[in-house]
Each structure stands twice: as C-alpha cells, then as structure tokens.
Design a protein around this motif. Structure first.
Motif, PDB file in Angstrom:
ATOM      1  N   UNK A  62       0.862  -1.177   0.000  1.00  0.00           N
ATOM      2  CA  UNK A  62       0.000   0.000   0.000  1.00  0.00           C
ATOM      3  C   UNK A  62       0.898   1.226   0.000  1.00  0.00           C
ATOM      4  N   UNK A  63       0.700   2.115  -0.961  1.00  0.00           N
ATOM      5  CA  UNK A  63       1.521   3.328  -1.061  1.00  0.00           C
ATOM      6  C   UNK A  63       0.734   4.532  -0.568  1.00  0.00           C
ATOM      7  N   UNK A  64       1.448   5.495   0.011  1.00  0.00           N
ATOM      8  CA  UNK A  64       0.829   6.802   0.242  1.00  0.00           C
ATOM      9  C   UNK A  64       1.684   7.860  -0.448  1.00  0.00           C
ATOM     10  N   UNK A  65       0.995   8.726  -1.197  1.00  0.00           N
ATOM     11  CA  UNK A  65       1.649   9.732  -2.022  1.00  0.00           C
ATOM     12  C   UNK A  65       1.346  11.117  -1.467  1.00  0.00           C
ATOM     13  N   UNK A  66       2.387  11.863  -1.149  1.00  0.00           N
ATOM     14  CA  UNK A  66       2.224  13.202  -0.580  1.00  0.00           C
ATOM     15  C   UNK A  66       2.664  14.230  -1.619  1.00  0.00           C
ATOM     16  N   UNK A  67       1.746  15.119  -2.032  1.00  0.00           N
ATOM     17  CA  UNK A  67       2.118  16.197  -2.946  1.00  0.00           C
ATOM     18  C   UNK A  67       2.262  17.495  -2.159  1.00  0.00           C
ATOM     19  N   UNK A 114      -2.425  -0.551  -4.225  1.00  0.00           N
ATOM     20  CA  UNK A 114      -3.294   0.448  -3.604  1.00  0.00           C
ATOM     21  C   UNK A 114      -2.503   1.713  -3.301  1.00  0.00           C
ATOM     22  N   UNK A 115      -3.126   2.871  -3.539  1.00  0.00           N
ATOM     23  CA  UNK A 115      -2.420   4.140  -3.352  1.00  0.00           C
ATOM     24  C   UNK A 115      -3.327   5.129  -2.633  1.00  0.00           C
ATOM     25  N   UNK A 116      -2.811   5.755  -1.592  1.00  0.00           N
ATOM     26  CA  UNK A 116      -3.512   6.803  -0.859  1.00  0.00           C
ATOM     27  C   UNK A 116      -2.832   8.124  -1.204  1.00  0.00           C
ATOM     28  N   UNK A 117      -3.505   8.967  -1.978  1.00  0.00           N
ATOM     29  CA  UNK A 117      -2.905  10.227  -2.408  1.00  0.00           C
ATOM     30  C   UNK A 117      -3.486  11.410  -1.659  1.00  0.00           C
ATOM     31  N   UNK A 162       0.350   1.310   5.383  1.00  0.00           N
ATOM     32  CA  UNK A 162       1.120   1.652   4.186  1.00  0.00           C
ATOM     33  C   UNK A 162       2.541   1.114   4.276  1.00  0.00           C
ATOM     34  N   UNK A 163       3.074   0.696   3.126  1.00  0.00           N
ATOM     35  CA  UNK A 163       4.410   0.098   3.063  1.00  0.00           C
ATOM     36  C   UNK A 163       5.351   0.821   2.097  1.00  0.00           C
ATOM     37  N   UNK A 164       4.808   1.739   1.278  1.00  0.00           N
ATOM     38  CA  UNK A 164       5.598   2.477   0.287  1.00  0.00           C
ATOM     39  C   UNK A 164       5.193   3.945   0.379  1.00  0.00           C
ATOM     40  N   UNK A 165       6.169   4.838   0.196  1.00  0.00           N
ATOM     41  CA  UNK A 165       5.878   6.266   0.219  1.00  0.00           C
ATOM     42  C   UNK A 165       6.414   6.908  -1.053  1.00  0.00           C
ATOM     43  N   UNK A 166       5.620   7.832  -1.636  1.00  0.00           N
ATOM     44  CA  UNK A 166       6.035   8.620  -2.800  1.00  0.00           C
ATOM     45  C   UNK A 166       5.808  10.081  -2.452  1.00  0.00           C
ATOM     46  N   UNK A 167       6.884  10.891  -2.436  1.00  0.00           N
ATOM     47  CA  UNK A 167       6.712  12.250  -1.920  1.00  0.00           C
ATOM     48  C   UNK A 167       7.973  13.083  -2.104  1.00  0.00           C
ATOM     49  N   UNK A 168       7.847  14.383  -1.767  1.00  0.00           N
ATOM     50  CA  UNK A 168       9.005  15.237  -1.560  1.00  0.00           C
ATOM     51  C   UNK A 168       9.691  14.755  -0.274  1.00  0.00           C
ATOM     52  N   UNK A 169      11.001  14.585  -0.255  1.00  0.00           N
ATOM     53  CA  UNK A 169      11.651  14.091   0.968  1.00  0.00           C
ATOM     54  C   UNK A 169      11.479  15.019   2.166  1.00  0.00           C
TER      55      UNK A 169
END
Length: 332
Positions: free
Chosen positions: A81-86, A117-120, A138-145
C-alpha cells in the motif's frame, strides 16, 4: 541533424506563459487530436501554467513507468500500500497525479508488475490522511523528501498528546502503557508503520536520505525527477548512483556552470549547450531538454534545474544510459 537543432533558440516556461496569455489553448496544443488531459502547475512563481497531454504522451509515460518498475530490486508486491504526498499550491497542483491515475485505470501491462493500492493526498491534509495510511498499513511512500521528514517530526510531536488524551477519555492499562512509552522515548514513524521503500522527487534527496532511513525504517529509497511539461520520469536504479536519462525519448543538453555565470554577469550573452552524452563525470550546469511529445513538444527547453553528471559509462546495474543528479533550481 543535431547541428541544425543547435541553431534553434532556447525555450522556457516564460515563453509558455506569454503564449498562454496571447493565444487560445488550441493554438499551443500541437497534436492533431485534442489533448486527453490538461495539468497545471504554478511552480514557485504563483503564475499558473497549463500543460496539454495527448494520448501518445500518456502511452509513452506509461511505458517509461513500466520500465522504472524494474529499476528497483523487485516490482511491488500485491499487498503493498503506497501513500503519495504532494506539495500544496502554489508549488504543485494536485492535478499532477491524474496522468498516473488514468494509466492505472487501464489496468494492462507486464504481468509481473502489480497495480498497488495508493492513498494520495496534499500535505495540507496530512493529519487526516496519515491516519488513513496508518489504518491501511502503508508500506511504500512517494513524496518530496522534506515533506515526509516534516510528517515524521509531526508524528513524534503528536503521539504523546494523543496518548494522553486517550488515557484521559478512557483509563486502561493499554492507554496507560502508551503514555508511559511515549514519555520514555521518542516515537518515530518506523514504530507505527512498516514502510520499506520510498520514491522521492521534487527536490534533491541527498541531504534527507539517511534521516529518512532512520525515522521511517526504509530499506530502499529512490531519487526521481520529472516536471509538468515533461511527464517522463528519470529515476535511480538499484545501484543508487544517479538517475538514468532516457536517450530514446529525449535529447538532453547541458549548459555548463561557467557559461551560466557569464550569462548572469554579461548582458546579452547566450550560453552554449553541449550534448549530455559528450559530457564528463563531474560536469555541472543547467539541464536543457528536447522531447518531441505529442501535445506539447519541448524544443531546447531550459529547465532551470542544475544537474551534476555522475557518469557516462555503463552503470553497475548493466544499463548504458547517462546518469545525473539534480542539485537545485538554477535560479534558486
């Protein structure tokens, strides 16, 4: 020929803003077919830019996305499960996530690449959204560090207060234990989530990488790069020694730092750009891209991003693409 192309003037986001003020949208969307999507970003200036994305552009970004799935040690697992932070406006528009979402909805692609699955969410909604990420494990993160590090700090600050409030509302040995633990040691995200992989972009990862490992318990982290006008992701491979530049879909050039300095100090000076594939390891300068896209081709587009050339030789992962790091905006 490339010699002919070098005689074409540079373009940049300022030209796009002028064109959008002076002309209707159908005059600067170049495809024969209507765009499939329009995405917006205002960058750090606060002045919106609207970028058309055509059907062929979506297909190409999807293809490159599948390639990058093999850059890591393994494709995602079905239960990830990923969570994406913009970033919130004006730094980036939430519409940046839509091209990826449209491609996800198609559902086809290589069989060993899982659609996870992605939580944006925007950073503005971090408190509520992180609650959902915790519930969905959640197990994966996509974001600005930097945003992910700020979330880590916020969690550490909030946990003792939440534990104390829960104990006040309902006394139990479990709630009492939670209060005692939160007072005894700093609670980090790694204590609450098992996030194993991070994919980061929007700013340099280097100053945050070790802190991200320590606070989130990451096993792997990948540096990525793209921007609204160029929806083709560059990303680190498993060697984690620079981002690979796709030479089959773009023609990259570099304006060396010495020429950027001269441009800044000498009115009217136009700095030359050199082909990236002829650069040397350690060269630094501004990235210039030509990409013959469907709806919005970039022709000698000055990105305003400073890069450092890592190497032109074959990477330890086996790929022969040039590798670069993005250092910062050249006007930063």
């Amino acid at each position: 020929s490339y010699a002919d192309l070098r005689r074409v003037p540079y373009t940049d986001s300022g030209d796009l803003r002028v064109a959008q003020q002076a002309h209707p949208p159908d005059e600067f969307a170049c495809s024969d077919q209507p765009p499939r999507l329009w995405v917006s970003t205002s960058g750090s200036t606060g002045v919106p830019k609207w970028i058309p994305i055509g059907g062929q552009d979506l297909e190409l970004s999807r293809t490159i996305g599948f390639r990058t799935a093999y850059f890591g040690e393994k494709p995602a697992e079905p239960d990830d499960v990923a969570f994406s932070v913009t970033a919130p406006a004006p730094f980036i528009s939430d519409t940046a996530i839509w091209p990826a979402l449209v491609n996800e909805l198609r559902g086809d692609g290589p069989q060993d690449i899982q659609q996870i699955e992605n939580i944006g969410f925007s950073f503005d909604d971090a408190v509520d959204a992180m609650g959902m990420a915790l519930k969905r494990r959640a197990t994966v993160v996509l974001a600005f560090p930097s945003l992910v590090m700020r979330i880590a700090e916020g969690l550490s600050e909030a946990v003792p207060q939440i534990a104390a409030r829960q104990l006040k509302e309902k006394f139990s040995l479990f709630n009492l234990l939670a209060v005692l633990i939160s007072r005894a040691r700093k609670i980090r995200p790694r204590d609450l989530l098992k996030v194993h992989t991070g994919i980061f972009g929007g700013e340099p990862l280097a100053p945050y990488r070790q802190a991200l490992y320590e606070s989130w318990g990451l096993k792997l982290s990948y540096n990525g790069y793209t921007f609204s006008e160029y929806q083709i992701p560059m990303i680190e491979c498993s060697a984690q020694d620079g981002m690979h530049v796709w030479l089959d879909v773009s023609l990259p050039e570099i304006i060396l730092q010495a020429d950027l300095d001269r441009e800044r100090n000498e009115e009217g000076y136009v700095p030359p750009a050199h082909p990236l594939w002829e650069a040397s390891a350690g060269d630094e300068g501004e990235l210039v891209l030509t990409h013959f896209g469907d709806a919005f081709p970039l022709v000698r587009w000055r990105t305003s991003d400073l890069i450092r050339v890592i190497d032109m030789q074959r990477c330890p992962c086996g790929r022969s693409l040039p590798r670069v790091d993005v250092l910062q905006r050249s006007d930063d």
